[in-house]
Design a protein around this motif. Sequence first.
Motif, mmCIF file in Angstrom:
data_model
loop_
_atom_site.group_PDB
_atom_site.id
_atom_site.type_symbol
_atom_site.label_atom_id
_atom_site.label_comp_id
_atom_site.label_asym_id
_atom_site.label_seq_id
_atom_site.Cartn_x
_atom_site.Cartn_y
_atom_site.Cartn_z
ATOM 1 N N LYS A 57 0.695 -1.237 -0.057
ATOM 2 C CA LYS A 57 -0.123 -0.070 0.059
ATOM 3 C C LYS A 57 0.850 1.370 0.019
ATOM 4 O O LYS A 57 0.775 2.047 -0.722
ATOM 5 N N SER A 58 1.903 1.165 0.828
ATOM 6 C CA SER A 58 2.759 2.709 1.039
ATOM 7 C C SER A 58 3.495 2.733 -0.299
ATOM 8 O O SER A 58 3.621 3.796 -0.739
ATOM 9 N N THR A 59 4.104 1.541 -0.786
ATOM 10 C CA THR A 59 4.832 1.584 -1.950
ATOM 11 C C THR A 59 3.998 2.127 -3.007
ATOM 12 O O THR A 59 4.369 2.896 -3.769
ATOM 13 N N PHE A 177 -2.598 9.962 1.838
ATOM 14 C CA PHE A 177 -2.573 9.700 3.349
ATOM 15 C C PHE A 177 -2.357 8.412 3.539
ATOM 16 O O PHE A 177 -2.565 7.407 3.095
ATOM 17 N N ASP A 178 -0.823 8.227 4.279
ATOM 18 C CA ASP A 178 -0.379 6.937 4.511
ATOM 19 C C ASP A 178 -0.570 6.636 5.963
ATOM 20 O O ASP A 178 0.395 7.078 6.861
ATOM 21 N N GLU A 179 -1.569 5.937 6.432
ATOM 22 C CA GLU A 179 -1.788 5.557 7.599
ATOM 23 C C GLU A 179 -1.679 6.737 8.582
ATOM 24 O O GLU A 179 -0.829 6.562 9.677
ATOM 25 N N PRO A 180 -2.336 7.894 8.411
ATOM 26 C CA PRO A 180 -2.115 9.091 9.027
ATOM 27 C C PRO A 180 -2.693 9.100 10.473
ATOM 28 O O PRO A 180 -1.876 9.711 11.378
HETATM 29 MG MG LIG Z 1 2.838 1.067 4.815
#
Ligand SMILES: [Mg+2]
Lengths: 257, 604
Positions: A57-59, A177-180
Amino acid sequence: MSIADQALTEEMASRRDMIVCRGVKKWFGDFQALAGVDITVKDREVMVVLGPSGSGKSTLIRCINRLEVHQEGEIVVDGVEMTNDMRNIEKIRSEVGMVFQQFNLFPHLTVLDNITLAPIWVRKRARVEAEAKAMELLERVGIPEQANKFPGQLSGGQQQRVAIARSLAMEPKIMLFDEPTSALDPEMISEVLDVMKDLARGGMTMIVVTHEMGFAREVADRLVFMESGDVVEVGTPEHFFTNPTEERTKLFLSQIL
Amino acid sequence: MSEVTLPAAQRAPEAESVSPGRWVRENLFSSVSNVIQTVFFSLVLLGLLRWVLGQIFSEEANWTSVATNMRLLFTYNYPTEQFVRIWFAAGALFLAVGASFAAWNLNPMVTVRRIGVAVVGTGAVSLVVALISPDTTPSAVRTGFLAVGIGLVVLALAVLKVVPEPHRRQVPFIGMLAGVAVLVCGVLWFFPFGDYGFADGAPTAKSGTIDSSTSLPVTVMFLIMIGTYLAGRALARVIDLGWLRRTMIGWWVIGPAFVVFLVLRDPEFDWGYVLAVDVPMGAAFAVGGAVLLYLLAKPSRSDLARVIGALLVALALFHWVAAFFGWYPMLQKARFSFALVAVAVLLAPTFAGERAARLRFAGGWFGFMVLFHWLLTGINTPSTLDIAAPPFLGGFVLTVSIAYYVMLASFPLGVLLSLARTSKMPIFRVLATTYIEVVRGVPLITVLFFFSIMLPLFLPGGMGISDLAAVFAGYTVFSAAYMAENIRGGLQSVRRGQYEAADALGLTTVQRTAFIVLPQALRVSIPNLVGQAIATFKETSLIAIVGGFDLLRIANSTIPNQPDFLGQKRPALFFISLVYFVVAYSMSRASRNLEERLQEGQAR
Ligand SMILES: [Mg+2]
Ligand SMILES: Nc1ncnc2c1ncn2[C@@H]1O[C@H](COP(=O)(O)OP(=O)(O)OP(=O)(O)O)[C@@H](O)[C@H]1O
């Protein structure tokens, strides 16, 4: 219909494409983190990305503003394809706001300077103008009284709201938004989610990686479920929470809900 | 800057006073092994102290060799009639200290008890010195120590008895400073040290107090410092503190250059040459460059700026090629100025903005150029430092000047090297790493020899370099490598998230480095950089070997060769050790304070 355009209402399908990923592949050494991702995000759409840890997901969202460089496939952001031309990339980045799990505020600058830095130096705004805008944004995220403090003197929830204001000060077309809320104490999560809901209602195009299912159900236009670098399923919140098609999605949701 | 001053009521109270007897019992004689350790180490300490005193007061040590040569040690051949320049420089320094104390309100409260304990301690040391000093000690000295010791102990104990609750009663630091100033000045004016010096090459000694040409300026210095502080505090209610602070920071950055220039420049400065060549050239680069930068620092002219910048870089490189083939003559500083203009033009797109930003950028260049030419004119105009022997600059002033200039010049060089070494571009990385490793693998003395003896041989005809400039250049080259490594440590401590956040906002690499990475990295590097400054200061003693008359050379060879003090090394060496120690220790204390303040600003 390709997987990327699944579950779009007719009205949405007619909107402009803000982000298009086609067959995006990414390797870290020998390890494949993205295995051909297809996604389309429409103008003013809120897309929530779900998936187990390590699913990429982050990637994926880091590839969208080129904090990571993908090796195959194409990513088109607001009509501009991501290539190796540096100036192009800075332009895209200034149009795409990003909020990190760890806030990543600049600890040596005051809250106000954190927010005005990029407008002044990237957008070439006058300082007075940038500061007025920053105060407006702090007002909007509910912490105007913290303007002259340093990030280290704020609570986690306040820091994340400053980080959101910092991104918004660039007047981006897209917010990632990455796991804010993952690094926040439970009592601070809602203050950050409220700001994000407010943004979504204002018509911002957003991709949100989160485990906050309440937020996903309430705000998302579409949900994406990823596993092992692949998009497994795309659908509306209603589809996901009542009747997901894929076994893997069901399993994941049963664990998390 | 945020103000994080706790109201007095919230400060943790100092611990209730423990009686001295109890403290001694608890800390020194609590158990058998503790008693043995205390006794053993006290004996060792006393023995050492007695040995040192024996050296100081031995019959062979002639302390008039230091007293008579005080002027030589501090300023070497600096012309007496020019001393006013040195005092002026010192005055500027004291003024800045006082104003900074006022700007940051550095006025910590000290409890009466702590002062009392410190005074009792000093008195006790003085008593011990009087009691254990060897037989060779002159009786006047011994009596003096005894009297001072008894006086201090009795006075301090009396104050502690009389003042109620001494651990609560507080004295402002500035009050203490005033007390110390009164004490120092009083001693200077009234204590019969005697007045030493040379008259027609022979040492002279008069009894009585020190000459007023020393005590008067020192008194004025203290008055300036305390006066500026008080004036600053009074003004602080009226004027903007932030403005005062920014002014003071600016002063500390450029002020020393001004002061050093005041001291360093040749008394027989060739004003005609300076006015005809140096000033017009500096003005041309400052004004011309500022106009050019103002025009190019418009966001819409970024591409034009890049093209012109590239052309100017080519031109600057060409000037150096021309120098080596002797095609056309040009002062070195003109070549450097061209290179600097080129770099500034390349940076113009980065700092471009609306009118105020452009004015700031052009103004920054103007100030920088003025300073640059001012400094170079000070040290390298044909009339300066090419004066035939004897060199006029030496002693403590030379030591300080070299150390300051080396740190000033190697700082930007070190920053660039460290950035190159951590950059993603292999060519920069390889070049910087090679430079750093080669320089770090070579002793300083070799570098200094190379620059002062070999370099002039390699230089093409028409290019000369004075001894002092060569030493300065060599030391800078050497120091920059260590500086780079110290800063690299700081760079590595900046978290990856900071880079990502800056990138995500669309900052360019230069902007990210200048606004996000370096400020954080340098803060982390402060202790190491101060360590290096201290090392640089001490290692200036090596310039003696390549011909400079610094403190060490004067103490070790000049004084022992004077007919009246033949072979007298010990007193002067003791004395300069003390000078080195006092300066180095002050620097490390100051850096500790600075670190604490910076941490206070951004507590994490
Ligand atoms: Mg991540
Ligand atoms: N810089 C990197 N070098 C090597 N492998 C990496 C790197 N970044 C991520 N990976 C790997 O790529 C995979 C996907 O990582 P990613 O961070 O995108 O997962 P994620 O879905 O965001 O997980 P999480 O929910 O834990 O944040 C993981 O297996 C991870 O170990």
